[in-house]
Design an enzyme around this catalytic site. Structure first.
Site, PDB file in Angstrom:
ATOM      1  N   GLY A   1     131.511  85.260  87.364  1.00 45.82           N
ATOM      2  CA  GLY A   1     132.865  85.475  87.882  1.00 45.82           C
ATOM      3  C   GLY A   1     133.474  84.141  88.265  1.00 45.82           C
TER       4      GLY A   1
ATOM      5  N   GLN B   1     138.956  78.703  93.113  1.00 46.51           N
ATOM      6  CA  GLN B   1     137.889  77.738  92.831  1.00 46.51           C
ATOM      7  C   GLN B   1     138.331  76.620  91.893  1.00 46.51           C
ATOM      8  OE1 GLN B   1     135.098  81.137  91.863  1.00 46.51           O
ATOM      9  NE2 GLN B   1     133.630  79.621  92.603  1.00 46.51           N
TER      10      GLN B   1
ATOM     11  N   CYS C   1     127.050  80.788  94.071  1.00 42.77           N
ATOM     12  CA  CYS C   1     128.472  80.524  93.852  1.00 42.77           C
ATOM     13  C   CYS C   1     128.613  79.196  93.133  1.00 42.77           C
ATOM     14  CB  CYS C   1     129.200  80.465  95.200  1.00 42.77           C
ATOM     15  SG  CYS C   1     130.973  80.165  95.048  1.00 42.77           S
ATOM     16  N   LEU C   2     129.482  79.165  92.142  1.00 41.75           N
ATOM     17  CA  LEU C   2     129.699  77.920  91.395  1.00 41.75           C
ATOM     18  C   LEU C   2     130.270  76.829  92.295  1.00 41.75           C
ATOM     19  CD1 LEU C   2     131.127  79.483  88.110  1.00 41.75           C
ATOM     20  CD2 LEU C   2     128.823  78.529  88.463  1.00 41.75           C
TER      21      LEU C   2
ATOM     22  N   HIS D   1     132.868  89.368  95.887  1.00 45.63           N
ATOM     23  CA  HIS D   1     132.717  87.906  96.023  1.00 45.63           C
ATOM     24  C   HIS D   1     133.998  87.191  95.563  1.00 45.63           C
ATOM     25  CE1 HIS D   1     130.033  84.167  95.404  1.00 45.63           C
ATOM     26  NE2 HIS D   1     131.139  83.858  94.738  1.00 45.63           N
ATOM     27  N   GLU D   2     134.554  87.632  94.429  1.00 45.21           N
ATOM     28  CA  GLU D   2     135.764  86.965  93.891  1.00 45.21           C
ATOM     29  C   GLU D   2     137.000  87.272  94.749  1.00 45.21           C
ATOM     30  OE1 GLU D   2     134.896  84.846  91.980  1.00 45.21           O
ATOM     31  OE2 GLU D   2     133.064  85.716  91.176  1.00 45.21           O
TER      32      GLU D   2
ATOM     33  N   HIS E   1     137.055  85.064  97.633  1.00 42.74           N
ATOM     34  CA  HIS E   1     137.578  83.716  97.327  1.00 42.74           C
ATOM     35  C   HIS E   1     139.105  83.686  97.445  1.00 42.74           C
ATOM     36  CE1 HIS E   1     134.228  81.174  96.057  1.00 42.74           C
ATOM     37  NE2 HIS E   1     133.780  82.060  95.173  1.00 42.74           N
TER      38      HIS E   1
END
Ligand code: GNR
Ligand code: NI
Length: 167
Positions: A46, A51, A91-92, A133-134, A137
């Site tokens: 995702g 981000q 997480c990226l 999670h997204e 963000h």
């Protein structure tokens, strides 16, 4: 198509709250396409616009094994959630850090697709985790903020050390 640079925790820009999209135009379609390319290349399951330092409510997800189930969600909203599950998250924007987070087991998310049509998706398991999670963000929240203060301090120190090594 282009790969976008991903912000790293604790960059203060990750705390910005994204604005809703009021018209889906070519710039939104290009953003979504670049985000998908960036997510697959990372690789991740995702990616939120936050981000890549674009503060609009756009996310891409693909939690499939075969990496062929791309979903692009504009203005995603959780309209139902129930149950609980605890899973290891990464997480990226927080590379190399994984920890358990409690999430709803099941969510229903309403969103606009890239044609501006209203859609609903019901999810559980990893896809439900990823959607939560997204959407976090887009509200300026990173998964580590669900962890204890002590763990957050340790994570910041570890990332600062990594950044010194790679500099
Ligand atoms: O690639 C990712 N994997 C992942 C694993 C468990 C829970 C959430 C995620 S999302 C993450 C990509 C990312 O940082 N999205 O914001
Ligand atoms: Ni993330």
């Amino acid at each position: 198509m282009s790969l976008l640079p991903i912000l790293r925790f604790p960059d203060p820009r990750l705390k910005k709250v994204a604005a809703r999209v009021d018209s889906i135009d070519d710039s939104i379609r290009r953003l979504a396409s670049d985000m998908a390319e960036t997510m697959y290349e990372a690789p991740g399951i995702g990616l939120a616009a936050t981000q890549v330092d674009v503060h609009r409510r756009v996310i891409v997800v693909d939690a499939s094994e075969t990496k062929d189930q791309l979903l692009t969600l504009v203005n995603p909203e959780i309209v139902e959630m129930d149950g609980q599950q605890v899973g290891e998250e990464g997480c990226l924007s927080v590379p190399g850090i994984y920890d358990k987070v409690e999430r709803a087991a099941h969510v229903v998310v309403r969103f606009l697709d890239l044609d501006g049509e209203s859609q609903m998706i019901a999810a559980d398991g990893l896809l439900a985790v990823c959607l939560q999670h997204e959407i976090d963000h887009l509200q300026g929240r990173v998964f580590v903020e669900h962890l204890s203060q002590l763990k957050q301090v340790r994570i910041k120190n570890k990332l600062a050390k990594q950044a010194r090594i790679t500099a």
